[in-house]
Design an enzyme around this catalytic site. Structure first.
Site, short mmCIF file in Angstrom:
data_model
loop_
_atom_site.label_atom_id
_atom_site.label_comp_id
_atom_site.label_asym_id
_atom_site.label_seq_id
_atom_site.Cartn_x
_atom_site.Cartn_y
_atom_site.Cartn_z
N ASP A 1 -49.04 -121.22 -117.46
CA ASP A 1 -49.16 -121.33 -116.00
C ASP A 1 -48.26 -120.34 -115.29
O ASP A 1 -47.53 -119.55 -115.90
CB ASP A 1 -48.77 -122.74 -115.55
CG ASP A 1 -49.86 -123.76 -115.84
OD1 ASP A 1 -51.00 -123.36 -116.09
OD2 ASP A 1 -49.55 -124.97 -115.83
N LYS B 1 -52.09 -121.02 -111.33
CA LYS B 1 -52.78 -121.46 -110.11
C LYS B 1 -51.76 -121.52 -108.97
O LYS B 1 -50.82 -122.29 -109.01
CB LYS B 1 -53.42 -122.84 -110.31
CG LYS B 1 -54.54 -122.82 -111.34
CD LYS B 1 -55.36 -124.09 -111.32
CE LYS B 1 -54.66 -125.22 -112.03
NZ LYS B 1 -55.51 -126.41 -112.15
N MET C 1 -44.28 -129.47 -103.83
CA MET C 1 -45.39 -128.68 -103.27
C MET C 1 -45.64 -129.05 -101.81
O MET C 1 -46.78 -129.21 -101.38
CB MET C 1 -46.67 -128.91 -104.09
CG MET C 1 -46.53 -128.48 -105.55
SD MET C 1 -47.96 -128.88 -106.58
CE MET C 1 -47.68 -130.64 -106.86
#
Length: 498
Positions: free
Chosen positions: A40, A62, A175
């Site tokens: 990732d 991502k 996030m």
């Protein structure tokens, strides 16, 4: 009876949220022995150096506002690789099960009858506050932690926040920077006191660590002033006011240093500099790729005396990788003497069962060439294995005294810019001429007040060519020498200001 088709396995490994040393011992062992790695974003690039050179690498990061791999494609890739009887490491930032979609991937593997294993990792929800000196719990202040993702639909986020608002303990949002204003407004609407301590934190392996502390009332304004950018976590609760960060005035406290070059070089510097109190910023990434080089193994492993020379750790790794691919018998190196450019390179050579016959006191190509000229016997040829970006200092020096030097570029270093490099730098560090030129070619602008620091004169020459100014030059090609010259320069600046 029909025999079963051989089946590989998938190991979901948490890489942690900091440098490569934050991975678990088990996770690192799996990484070192895998056939393929699927990784990732926000993975310390140094971890990829631990992957076997012959292993396949698949980037599936991502990030918001950028094209990225679809989750269903990632899952299909894992099944395909395992179906090829490969040992696959699915390397995920933080912990695979903390908003990492690890559960979805395991469900998919189960549906396709693929064996799997999970190795937990250090989650940013706990580690980044700890790194910033803020405990997530504290006796008499906070007896609970509540962690949620703010990366969700607006209506779902509002519903969750309304339930979160009056919970006791520490609230942690992952996030959530893009939803900071929404988080603050809803918590205040639902009765959370505006004086509640709040912080926005970034750290670990991010390009630009930051720590912004305030209250629920002013944290949004402070975040805008500081220009905070993803990734980061939001922390709300009375524990924020504790702020237990070490207050000792370290030698490099308040110094902001830009790092360039390969990820391995940066990691060595980062660890040392941060222990001395510096803030380090990674300005570029450097990953290595194999070059399909034709190597005359018969000539190298014949009975004639010769020198095999390495000017980097990666040169050694790719040399022996080519050896394995070609099926070379190591006993053929009995007629070879080995030379390395420095202690770290010599240490790497030992990992393959060979000791260096020559290592110069000064870790430079020029010093290595001088020592080779002194120690070489008549008729001995030199075989140099290095990077495509490697300088020609050594081969030119040998050519001047008519010593045959056969150079083989066994790997290439691909440099790329990193985000989050905003802000004034006190120092800009370079470890090679190739690193200087790569930095220059990426279009970075160096502020006039930023002091360039180089390892060795060859690196300094490249710096002068690109930046048209004099750098500070470390006495030798070591992390210790680089650190020493920084401390000396800071002291000189302090003396000038008196």
């Amino acid at each position: 009876m029909k025999s079963k088709k051989p089946m590989g396995c998938v190991c979901l490994v948490g890489a942690g949220c900091g440098g490569k040393e934050w991975i678990t011992v088990e996770g690192l062992a799996l990484l070192k022995s895998c056939d393929a790695v699927v990784y990732d974003d926000l993975i310390d690039a140094g971890l990829l150096e631990e992957v076997p050179l012959q292993a396949e690498r698949f980037y599936v990061g991502k990030r918001s506002h950028k094209s990225s791999a679809k989750q269903e494609d990632i899952q299909a890739l894992l099944v395909r690789l395992a179906g090829q009887n490969k040992k696959v490491v699915r390397l995920k930032g933080g912990d695979p099960f903390v908003f990492g979609r690890g559960g979805e991937e395991i469900q998919y593997l189960n549906d396709h009858q693929i064996p799997w294993k999970v190795v937990p990792g250090i989650s940013s929800a706990l580690a980044i506050p700890a790194e910033a000196g803020i405990p997530v719990t504290h006796r008499g202040i906070s007896r609970s932690i509540h962690i949620m993702t703010a990366h969700t639909k607006e209506d779902v986020l509002r519903k969750d926040l309304e339930q979160f608002a009056n919970l006791e303990g520490t609230l942690i949002f992952l996030m959530g920077l893009q939803s900071l204003e929404t988080i603050v407004n809803i918590l205040k609407e639902k009765g959370r006191n505006g004086n509640t301590p709040a912080a926005i934190l970034s750290g670990g392996n991010t390009a630009r660590p930051y720590k912004v502390v305030g209250t629920l009332e002013n944290i949004l304004e402070k975040a805008n002033e500081e220009g905070v950018a993803t990734p980061g976590i939001i922390m709300i609760g009375d524990v924020v006011a504790l702020d237990l960060q070490n207050q000792v005035d370290l030698p490099l406290s308040g110094t902001r240093i830009g790092l360039t070059g390969t990820d391995d070089f940066q990691e060595k510097l980062r660890e040392k500099l941060q222990l001395l109190g510096a803030e380090t910023v990674s300005l570029m990434g450097g990953r290595c790729e194999e070059l399909k080089t034709m190597i005359p193994w018969g000539q190298i492993t014949d009975s004639k005396r010769k020198w095999i020379v390495f000017t980097s750790v990666q040169g050694i790794r790719y040399f022996f990788y080519h050896c394995r691919k070609a099926g070379v018998d190591y006993r053929g190196f009995a007629s070879c003497s080995f030379a390395v450019i420095g202690a770290a390179t010599g240490k790497e050579l030992k990992e393959y069962g060979f000791r260096a016959d020559l290592c110069p006191q000064e870790y430079t190509s020029m010093a290595l060439a001088d020592e080779l000229i002194l120690q070489r016997r008549r008729g001995e040829e030199v075989f140099l294995f290095c990077s495509r970006q490697g300088t020609d200092v050594l081969s030119k020096k040998l050519a001047e005294v008519q010593i045959p030097c056969h150079r083989f570029d066994v790997y290439d270093t691909i440099f790329s810019p990193r985000e989050g490099q905003e802000g004034m730098l006190d120092f800009l560090l370079f470890g090679s001429a190739g690193g200087v030129r790569a930095f220059w070619s990426l279009g970075y602008q160096k502020e006039k007040r930023t002091c360039g620091v180089c390892i060795g004169q060859v690196c300094a020459d490249a710096y002068r060519e690109c930046f048209k100014e004099e750098p500070v030059v470390a006495a030798s090609a070591t992390v210790e020498a680089m650190t020493e010259v920084l401390l000396k320069k800071i002291q000189e600046n302090e003396d000038d200001s008196i």
